[in-house]
Motif scaffolding. Structure first.
Motif, PDB file in Angstrom:
ATOM      1  N   PRO A 183      23.501 -18.824   0.804  1.00  0.00           N
ATOM      2  CA  PRO A 183      24.107 -20.037   0.245  1.00  0.00           C
ATOM      3  C   PRO A 183      25.096 -20.720   1.186  1.00  0.00           C
ATOM      4  CG  PRO A 183      25.061 -18.078  -0.753  1.00  0.00           C
ATOM      5  CD  PRO A 183      23.879 -17.613   0.045  1.00  0.00           C
ATOM      6  N   HIS A 216      16.610 -17.257   1.166  1.00  0.00           N
ATOM      7  CA  HIS A 216      16.813 -18.105  -0.014  1.00  0.00           C
ATOM      8  C   HIS A 216      18.155 -18.821   0.089  1.00  0.00           C
ATOM      9  CE1 HIS A 216      16.142 -19.669  -3.948  1.00  0.00           C
ATOM     10  NE2 HIS A 216      17.191 -19.054  -4.477  1.00  0.00           N
ATOM     11  N   TYR A 218      20.852 -21.806  -1.529  1.00  0.00           N
ATOM     12  CA  TYR A 218      21.179 -22.406  -2.830  1.00  0.00           C
ATOM     13  C   TYR A 218      22.577 -22.985  -2.837  1.00  0.00           C
ATOM     14  CZ  TYR A 218      22.811 -17.537  -3.559  1.00  0.00           C
ATOM     15  OH  TYR A 218      23.388 -16.294  -3.417  1.00  0.00           O
ATOM     16  N   TRP A 219      22.954 -23.581  -3.975  1.00  0.00           N
ATOM     17  CA  TRP A 219      24.143 -24.409  -4.209  1.00  0.00           C
ATOM     18  C   TRP A 219      23.921 -25.838  -3.717  1.00  0.00           C
ATOM     19  CZ3 TRP A 219      26.212 -21.707  -7.655  1.00  0.00           C
ATOM     20  CH2 TRP A 219      26.570 -20.376  -7.495  1.00  0.00           C
ATOM     21  N   ASP A 241      16.878 -24.474  -3.594  1.00  0.00           N
ATOM     22  CA  ASP A 241      17.500 -24.709  -4.890  1.00  0.00           C
ATOM     23  C   ASP A 241      17.062 -26.087  -5.380  1.00  0.00           C
ATOM     24  OD1 ASP A 241      19.166 -25.218  -7.035  1.00  0.00           O
ATOM     25  OD2 ASP A 241      20.981 -24.487  -6.041  1.00  0.00           O
ATOM     26  N   ARG A 247      17.502 -32.897  -4.667  1.00  0.00           N
ATOM     27  CA  ARG A 247      16.111 -32.456  -4.522  1.00  0.00           C
ATOM     28  C   ARG A 247      15.345 -33.320  -3.540  1.00  0.00           C
ATOM     29  NH1 ARG A 247      14.075 -32.097 -10.640  1.00  0.00           N
ATOM     30  NH2 ARG A 247      15.421 -33.926 -10.736  1.00  0.00           N
ATOM     31  N   THR A 250      15.907 -32.045  -0.108  1.00  0.00           N
ATOM     32  CA  THR A 250      15.133 -30.816   0.126  1.00  0.00           C
ATOM     33  C   THR A 250      13.668 -31.143   0.391  1.00  0.00           C
ATOM     34  OG1 THR A 250      16.633 -29.465  -1.201  1.00  0.00           O
ATOM     35  CG2 THR A 250      14.386 -28.651  -0.919  1.00  0.00           C
ATOM     36  N   GLY A 266      13.476 -22.251  -6.396  1.00  0.00           N
ATOM     37  CA  GLY A 266      14.561 -22.007  -7.344  1.00  0.00           C
ATOM     38  C   GLY A 266      14.559 -23.073  -8.417  1.00  0.00           C
ATOM     39  N   ASP A 269      17.731 -22.406 -13.881  1.00  0.00           N
ATOM     40  CA  ASP A 269      19.172 -22.471 -13.651  1.00  0.00           C
ATOM     41  C   ASP A 269      19.816 -21.101 -13.844  1.00  0.00           C
ATOM     42  OD1 ASP A 269      21.905 -23.099 -13.583  1.00  0.00           O
ATOM     43  OD2 ASP A 269      21.559 -25.088 -14.407  1.00  0.00           O
ATOM     44  N   THR A 304      14.921 -17.970 -10.227  1.00  0.00           N
ATOM     45  CA  THR A 304      16.128 -18.720 -10.546  1.00  0.00           C
ATOM     46  C   THR A 304      16.707 -19.268  -9.250  1.00  0.00           C
ATOM     47  OG1 THR A 304      17.433 -16.682 -10.415  1.00  0.00           O
ATOM     48  CG2 THR A 304      16.667 -17.352 -12.592  1.00  0.00           C
ATOM     49  N   ASN A 305      17.488 -20.334  -9.368  1.00  0.00           N
ATOM     50  CA  ASN A 305      18.048 -20.911  -8.141  1.00  0.00           C
ATOM     51  C   ASN A 305      19.152 -20.035  -7.558  1.00  0.00           C
ATOM     52  OD1 ASN A 305      19.813 -21.636 -10.309  1.00  0.00           O
ATOM     53  ND2 ASN A 305      20.622 -23.353  -9.115  1.00  0.00           N
ATOM     54  N   THR A 306      19.951 -19.421  -8.412  1.00  0.00           N
ATOM     55  CA  THR A 306      21.055 -18.565  -7.969  1.00  0.00           C
ATOM     56  C   THR A 306      20.893 -17.163  -8.556  1.00  0.00           C
ATOM     57  OG1 THR A 306      22.517 -18.967  -9.860  1.00  0.00           O
ATOM     58  CG2 THR A 306      22.586 -20.580  -8.069  1.00  0.00           C
TER      59      THR A 306
END
Length: 335
Positions: A183, A216, A218-219, A241, A247, A250, A266, A269, A304-306
């Motif tokens: 992250p 991976h 994320y955040w 994520d 998005r 990304t 991800g 939530d 899941t994203n996190t």
């Protein structure tokens, strides 16, 4: 055709019974914890919790089973906070997420620990034929969360963290997948003096295993330059994520620079207690893959994203079931 594989980034919430039990036990054994000895009762409580979260993942039908990381009180910093040459400083906040952890201060060489390998050995004994997924902080995030009092500069410290993690991975039991959680690449991107070294450190960890390696993030979305450098890492998949952040950025990164043959999505939530139904998750998978114009994928990890640590236990387990069911609706999807 893309095969869907259901999994999570690990770091689960403690089972409800364990929160009070472990709080009481740690209060009674405070001196032992400072000296590094958790005590038999604490070890047994974590063993029971590990068996429980492993069984819950199997029952939910996840394709990859994680250890759960219930002992990781300091979250991603855990592999350092339990190391003999690391002192834990005061309480700090990571990633502005209102959770507080201890600051690992590296005061000596990062020699082999074996702490995570021991957890995974115990997990493997519970699994039987199920596929084990190992979880570690990525080298950049771990270096970002720590304070270097020994190696002298950011580049040397990052290299040392990468070598340390690679040594830990070499001791892991057989595992199907390794998730490296990064992250910090999103939240505090590397400066120009080390940004090109990040993929080298990640590759050093990935080279220590024959498993499929997923980095991976994320955040939020990766900056364009960070993403371009990350593509140089010798890994099987990058994870994104699609819940928090931009998005469109990304998808731009993926379509502009390409990505690996596999991808981690991800899409559920990991912080919101609202539980997505499998149909919603499935629609998100198809929507996302439809918008990746640059390529198709051999495997898409639905996750899941996190981490799930932030959720109540019952909500976390319900999200596991939704992720698993979404990946099982059909064996493959067109991408």
């Amino acid at each position: 055709m893309t095969e869907l594989v259901s999994t999570t980034p690990g770091l689960y919430p403690l089972p409800d019974w364990a929160k009070q039990d472990l709080s009481d036990l740690k209060g009674h054994q405070k001196h032992d914890l400072i000296s590094g000895d958790e005590g038999t009762d604490i070890v047994n409580a974590y063993d029971r919790g590990r068996e429980e979260v492993v069984s819950e993942q199997v029952d939910a039908g996840l394709d990859r089973i994680v250890e759960g990381q219930l002992r990781w009180d300091d979250m991603l910093a855990h592999p350092l906070t339990v190391h003999e040459n690391v002192e834990t400083g005061g309480i700090v906040r990571y990633y502005d997420n209102n959770n507080f952890y201890r600051d690992p201060q590296v005061r000596g060489d990062l020699t082999f620990s074996g702490d995570v390998a021991a957890e995974l050995e115990t997990t493997a004994n519970h699994l039987g034929d199920e596929s084990l997924q190992a979880v570690l902080p990525g080298p950049y995030s771990l270096s970002d969360l720590a304070t270097d009092e020994h190696y002298g500069d950011d580049a040397a410290f990052l290299d040392a963290i990468g070598e340390f993690l690679a040594g830990e991975v070499e001791a892991f039991p057989e595992h199907e997948t390794l998730f490296l959680l990064e992250p910090s690449l999103v939240f505090s991107p590397p400066e120009e003096d080390i940004d090109a070294r990040v993929p080298e450190a990640i590759s050093a960890v990935a080279d220590a295993t024959d498993a499929n390696v997923v980095v991976h993030t994320y955040w939020g979305a990766l900056e364009e330059k960070v993403y371009a450098h990350l593509m140089d890492a010798d890994v099987d998949a990058l994870g994104f994520d699609f819940v928090a952040g931009d998005r469109d950025q990304t998808l731009y990164n993926i379509n502009e620079y390409g990505t690996k043959n596999d991808i981690a999505l991800g899409l559920v939530d990991g912080q919101n207690t609202l539980v997505e139904d499998p149909e919603t998750v499935r629609e998100r998978v198809e929507w996302t893959l439809d918008r990746v114009q640059s390529q198709t994928f051999d495997t898409a990890y639905v996750t899941t994203n996190t981490e799930l640590f932030y959720l109540p236990e019952n909500r976390a387990m319900e999200k596991l079931a939704a992720v698993a069911a979404a990946a099982e609706t059909e064996t493959e999807v067109k991408a």
